[in-house]
Design a protein around this motif. Structure first.
Motif, PDB file in Angstrom:
ATOM      1  N   GLU A 172       9.571 -78.579  13.394  1.00 40.88           N
ATOM      2  CA  GLU A 172      10.480 -78.083  12.372  1.00 40.88           C
ATOM      3  C   GLU A 172      11.718 -78.982  12.313  1.00 40.88           C
ATOM      4  OE1 GLU A 172       9.638 -73.271  12.797  1.00 40.88           O
ATOM      5  OE2 GLU A 172      11.502 -74.104  13.596  1.00 40.88           O
ATOM      6  N   SER A 173      12.319 -79.058  11.150  1.00 44.01           N
ATOM      7  CA  SER A 173      13.581 -79.770  11.005  1.00 44.01           C
ATOM      8  C   SER A 173      14.716 -78.812  11.345  1.00 44.01           C
ATOM      9  CB  SER A 173      13.720 -80.280   9.568  1.00 44.01           C
ATOM     10  OG  SER A 173      14.930 -80.979   9.426  1.00 44.01           O
ATOM     11  N   CYS A 174      15.680 -79.282  12.108  1.00 41.50           N
ATOM     12  CA  CYS A 174      16.824 -78.463  12.517  1.00 41.50           C
ATOM     13  C   CYS A 174      17.956 -78.662  11.524  1.00 41.50           C
ATOM     14  CB  CYS A 174      17.267 -78.851  13.925  1.00 41.50           C
ATOM     15  SG  CYS A 174      18.589 -77.821  14.566  1.00 41.50           S
ATOM     16  N   ASP A 175      18.301 -77.611  10.801  1.00 43.65           N
ATOM     17  CA  ASP A 175      19.363 -77.706   9.796  1.00 43.65           C
ATOM     18  C   ASP A 175      20.541 -76.800  10.143  1.00 43.65           C
ATOM     19  OD1 ASP A 175      18.367 -75.176   9.267  1.00 43.65           O
ATOM     20  OD2 ASP A 175      18.453 -75.417   7.096  1.00 43.65           O
ATOM     21  N   ASN A 229      19.347 -79.059  17.806  1.00 42.86           N
ATOM     22  CA  ASN A 229      18.731 -80.356  18.072  1.00 42.86           C
ATOM     23  C   ASN A 229      19.516 -81.319  17.196  1.00 42.86           C
ATOM     24  OD1 ASN A 229      17.246 -82.751  17.914  1.00 42.86           O
ATOM     25  ND2 ASN A 229      15.370 -81.693  18.438  1.00 42.86           N
ATOM     26  N   SER A 267      17.718 -84.128  15.152  1.00 44.17           N
ATOM     27  CA  SER A 267      17.030 -83.605  13.971  1.00 44.17           C
ATOM     28  C   SER A 267      18.047 -83.150  12.929  1.00 44.17           C
ATOM     29  CB  SER A 267      16.113 -82.449  14.371  1.00 44.17           C
ATOM     30  OG  SER A 267      15.497 -81.880  13.246  1.00 44.17           O
ATOM     31  N   THR A 294      19.345 -86.406  11.221  1.00 45.05           N
ATOM     32  CA  THR A 294      18.374 -87.218  10.491  1.00 45.05           C
ATOM     33  C   THR A 294      17.525 -86.437   9.505  1.00 45.05           C
ATOM     34  OG1 THR A 294      16.638 -86.925  12.158  1.00 45.05           O
ATOM     35  CG2 THR A 294      18.170 -88.793  12.471  1.00 45.05           C
ATOM     36  N   GLY A 295      17.408 -85.125   9.722  1.00 44.13           N
ATOM     37  CA  GLY A 295      16.516 -84.317   8.888  1.00 44.13           C
ATOM     38  C   GLY A 295      15.056 -84.450   9.294  1.00 44.13           C
ATOM     39  N   LYS A 296      14.786 -85.228  10.329  1.00 41.98           N
ATOM     40  CA  LYS A 296      13.404 -85.412  10.806  1.00 41.98           C
ATOM     41  C   LYS A 296      12.991 -84.227  11.679  1.00 41.98           C
ATOM     42  CE  LYS A 296      13.477 -90.407  10.599  1.00 41.98           C
ATOM     43  NZ  LYS A 296      13.378 -91.658  11.333  1.00 41.98           N
ATOM     44  N   PRO A 297      11.684 -83.992  11.782  1.00 39.31           N
ATOM     45  CA  PRO A 297      11.207 -82.877  12.608  1.00 39.31           C
ATOM     46  C   PRO A 297      11.625 -83.028  14.070  1.00 39.31           C
ATOM     47  CG  PRO A 297       9.448 -83.702  11.204  1.00 39.31           C
ATOM     48  CD  PRO A 297      10.595 -84.671  11.082  1.00 39.31           C
ATOM     49  N   SER A 298      11.908 -81.912  14.683  1.00 42.79           N
ATOM     50  CA  SER A 298      12.278 -81.869  16.094  1.00 42.79           C
ATOM     51  C   SER A 298      11.052 -82.111  16.961  1.00 42.79           C
ATOM     52  CB  SER A 298      12.857 -80.487  16.422  1.00 42.79           C
ATOM     53  OG  SER A 298      13.079 -80.351  17.800  1.00 42.79           O
ATOM     54  N   LYS A 331      23.675 -76.810   7.892  1.00 45.95           N
ATOM     55  CA  LYS A 331      24.182 -78.149   7.600  1.00 45.95           C
ATOM     56  C   LYS A 331      24.812 -78.225   6.207  1.00 45.95           C
ATOM     57  CE  LYS A 331      22.790 -82.987   7.738  1.00 45.95           C
ATOM     58  NZ  LYS A 331      21.700 -83.913   8.076  1.00 45.95           N
TER      59      LYS A 331
END
Length: 187
Positions: free
Chosen positions: A42-45, A79, A82, A85-89, A106
């Motif tokens: 998942e992406s951490c926002d 995280n 994440s 960057t918006g990338k998956p954790s 965010k």
């Protein structure tokens, strides 16, 4: 929320107006023991402030859990890689006991950064503090033996021993549970 404001005041006091807009973006959430705040993939926002509870930050390597951090009341949990960057954790964030957090997303944080210079500055101070925490942990693994790392962990939060299973502590310290038992026996 006053606990959060007191934490922020250690870095930079906010005006009442700044605080009102900032605190309005935090959402209170409760979690049971063994619930996930974030799953790998998942992406951490969000960034969350822990009011109650204990969290662990870990990843899986060949089916084995590798604990890289613990978070306690008064800490922020996220995280951050994440988040930025918006990338998956690649990590999981799991509760170890029932907990209460205050979460800010965010998108809301970025709007506050645009609106208030002090909140943007506060975000930078917190990011710098996170960096120093990670650098200290890395230095510890490069320069300290497991016994010294264990003592540092005790100095940070001695309640950890009562709230975290031994196998998780051992993973965090980079040792086997048997080695941790020997270290504890010497203490």
């Amino acid at each position: 929320m006053e606990q959060i404001r007191a934490y922020f005041n250690n870095f930079l006091p906010l005006t009442d107006n700044e605080w009102d807009d900032f605190s309005a973006c935090f959402k209170k959430e409760t979690y049971s023991k063994k619930e996930y705040l974030l799953l790998a993939g998942e992406s951490c926002d969000f960034i969350a402030f822990i009011a109650e509870g204990v969290y662990r930050f870990y990843y899986l390597q060949e089916g084995e859990e590798k604990v890289t951090a613990f978070f306690f009341p008064g800490d922020f949990v996220t995280n951050y890689r994440s988040f930025l960057t918006g990338k998956p954790s690649e990590h999981f964030i799991e509760t170890l006991k029932p907990s209460v957090i205050y979460k800010i997303h965010k998108q809301d944080l970025n709007l506050l950064y645009d609106r208030y210079k002090n909140i943007e500055r506060l975000g930078r101070y917190i990011a710098e503090n996170l960096y120093l925490t990670v650098a200290k942990r890395l230095d510890s693994f490069l320069h300290d033996n497991p016994e010294n790392r264990y003592q540092e962990l005790l100095n940070r939060n001695s309640k950890l021993l009562q709230e975290v299973p031994q196998y998780m502590l051992a993973s965090y310290l980079g040792i086997k549970p048997e080695t941790l038992s020997r270290i504890r026996a010497r203490k």
